[in-house]
Design an enzyme around this catalytic site. Structure first.
Site, PDB file in Angstrom:
ATOM      1  N   ASP A  47      -4.587 -12.848   3.213  1.00 37.73           N
ATOM      2  CA  ASP A  47      -5.809 -12.357   3.843  1.00 37.73           C
ATOM      3  C   ASP A  47      -7.064 -12.578   2.993  1.00 37.73           C
ATOM      4  O   ASP A  47      -8.158 -12.145   3.384  1.00 37.73           O
ATOM      5  CB  ASP A  47      -5.674 -10.876   4.246  1.00 37.73           C
ATOM      6  CG  ASP A  47      -4.975 -10.034   3.213  1.00 37.73           C
ATOM      7  OD1 ASP A  47      -4.736 -10.515   2.090  1.00 37.73           O
ATOM      8  OD2 ASP A  47      -4.652  -8.864   3.522  1.00 37.73           O
TER       9      ASP A  47
ATOM     10  N   HIS B  17      -6.322  -7.189  -0.556  1.00 40.33           N
ATOM     11  CA  HIS B  17      -6.424  -5.746  -0.797  1.00 40.33           C
ATOM     12  C   HIS B  17      -5.647  -5.382  -2.069  1.00 40.33           C
ATOM     13  O   HIS B  17      -4.627  -6.004  -2.373  1.00 40.33           O
ATOM     14  CB  HIS B  17      -5.845  -4.963   0.385  1.00 40.33           C
ATOM     15  CG  HIS B  17      -6.492  -5.285   1.699  1.00 40.33           C
ATOM     16  ND1 HIS B  17      -5.957  -6.212   2.574  1.00 40.33           N
ATOM     17  CD2 HIS B  17      -7.635  -4.832   2.257  1.00 40.33           C
ATOM     18  CE1 HIS B  17      -6.749  -6.306   3.639  1.00 40.33           C
ATOM     19  NE2 HIS B  17      -7.779  -5.483   3.477  1.00 40.33           N
TER      20      HIS B  17
ATOM     21  N   HIS C  55       0.821  -1.227   0.000  1.00 41.92           N
ATOM     22  CA  HIS C  55       0.000   0.000   0.000  1.00 41.92           C
ATOM     23  C   HIS C  55       0.851   1.272   0.000  1.00 41.92           C
ATOM     24  O   HIS C  55       0.338   2.358  -0.254  1.00 41.92           O
ATOM     25  CB  HIS C  55      -0.916   0.045   1.231  1.00 41.92           C
ATOM     26  CG  HIS C  55      -1.972  -1.017   1.227  1.00 41.92           C
ATOM     27  ND1 HIS C  55      -2.830  -1.208   0.167  1.00 41.92           N
ATOM     28  CD2 HIS C  55      -2.296  -1.963   2.148  1.00 41.92           C
ATOM     29  CE1 HIS C  55      -3.642  -2.225   0.434  1.00 41.92           C
ATOM     30  NE2 HIS C  55      -3.330  -2.705   1.622  1.00 41.92           N
TER      31      HIS C  55
ATOM     32  N   ASP D 112      -2.821 -10.647  -2.537  1.00 43.16           N
ATOM     33  CA  ASP D 112      -3.363 -10.139  -1.278  1.00 43.16           C
ATOM     34  C   ASP D 112      -4.825  -9.733  -1.498  1.00 43.16           C
ATOM     35  O   ASP D 112      -5.200  -9.329  -2.605  1.00 43.16           O
ATOM     36  CB  ASP D 112      -2.539  -8.916  -0.849  1.00 43.16           C
ATOM     37  CG  ASP D 112      -2.857  -8.426   0.552  1.00 43.16           C
ATOM     38  OD1 ASP D 112      -2.084  -8.722   1.474  1.00 43.16           O
ATOM     39  OD2 ASP D 112      -3.887  -7.720   0.715  1.00 43.16           O
TER      40      ASP D 112
HETATM   41 ZN   LIG Z   1      -4.089  -7.204   2.600  1.00 42.88          ZN
END
Ligand SMILES: [Zn+2]
Length: 305
Positions: free
Chosen positions: A243, A162, A123, A160
């Site tokens: 995740d 996200h 991120h 991931d």
């Molecule tokens: Zn994540």
């Protein structure tokens, strides 16, 4: 040749607090999950150099982070990103560990690599730490790899749950890097739509809550992996977040350990055809400690075979 596991105890020193999902216990869970696997060699992660960090992050950004690191307690960078004493060293070991892993592979000293490090990185944008991330390790690793005259193209695969907004931001104008990401949508950070294509080098594969193994595998089999194959990378890096696992509290894609083994095998087979098998992976998210142990074990088993 061994598959190397890169780690350093400094990665447990970054402590965003006892109630934070990105717990100091995560890497310990990963390493416990790898216990007993054959053909692995553990190597310590060196710190990234200032030169390596500056491949992605301006010096002012990183000096600002290092100056904010507290001697005790935590300092908030945003509502979910924190610094504790030791955060800077942890992040340096994570970025440096991936660069070291890439060198070991390109120098023919290692077969493949998994970096069991934290905090995560995908991120983090060049001038903005966010989403638990300080330095963008996989972006630093890709730029580091491109300095090697034998590497002209790097593919980054991010599974991931996200979207790796930071990695996308670093490379969206760089045709030497392909970024392919599957992620849940809607979910933090909100980016990762299919129409975000960079200079033709970004492929986002958004999934819906509850999509599960079948739709995850279909997205990679029909779109993600063919795009990587067409790109003909000289090296594949994996942003390995766990995740999207069915046990994870932050995502709802409902993957199982076998899905992480499957996607990793697909990537390795593709790498064998296109880039002499060269794959280096780094831990991103994954917030259920039990799932982190079993899913990362499945991932590393597939990497090492
Ligand atoms: Zn994540």
């Amino acid at each position: 040749m061994s598959t190397i596991i890169i780690h350093h105890d400094d990665c447990t020193r970054h402590d965003p607090g006892p109630k934070h999902a990105e717990s100091t216990q995560r890497v310990k869970a990963v390493l416990a999950g790898l216990d007993g696997l054959k053909g692995l060699e553990m190597l310590p992660a060196p710190r990234a150099t200032a030169g390596q960090i500056s491949l992605v992050h301006p010096p002012d950004f990183w000096s600002d982070i290092t100056e904010k690191e507290p001697s005790e307690g935590v300092v908030a960078i945003d509502s979910d990103t924190f610094l504790s004493n030791g955060s800077v060293d942890a992040a340096l070991r994570a970025s440096g560990g991936l660069c070291f892993a890439i060198d070991q592979i390109t120098e023919g000293k290692a077969f493949r690599a998994f970096c069991a490090v934290r905090p995560p990185g995908h991120h983090s944008e060049p001038e903005a730490a966010m989403g638990f991330c300080l330095l963008n390790h996989v972006a630093i690793g890709a730029h580091h790899a491109l300095l090697n005259p034998t590497i002209n193209r790097v593919a980054i695969i991010d599974f991931d749950v996200h979207h790796g907004n930071g990695t996308q931001a670093v490379f969206e104008h760089n045709p030497d890097v392909l970024f392919v990401s599957s992620h849940q949508m809607p979910l933090y950070p909100g980016s990762g739509h299919m129409d975000e294509t960079g200079c033709g080098n970004i492929l986002n594969l958004p999934l819906s809550p509850g999509d599960g193994s079948k739709k995850f595998r279909k997205a990679w089999r029909t779109l993600g992996l063919p795009a990587v194959q067409s790109f003909r990378p000289d090296l594949i890096l994996i942003s390995a977040g766990f995740d999207a696992h069915q046990r994870d509290p932050l995502g709802q894609i409902e993957l199982q350990d076998a899905d992480y083994h499957w996607i990793t095998r697909q990537i390795c087979e593709l790498a064998s055809d296109s880039c002499r098998g060269r794959v280096a992976s780094i831990l991103e998210g994954g917030y259920d400690l039990q799932a982190l142990a079993t899913a990362s074990r499945a991932h590393v088993q597939a990497l090492a075979s």
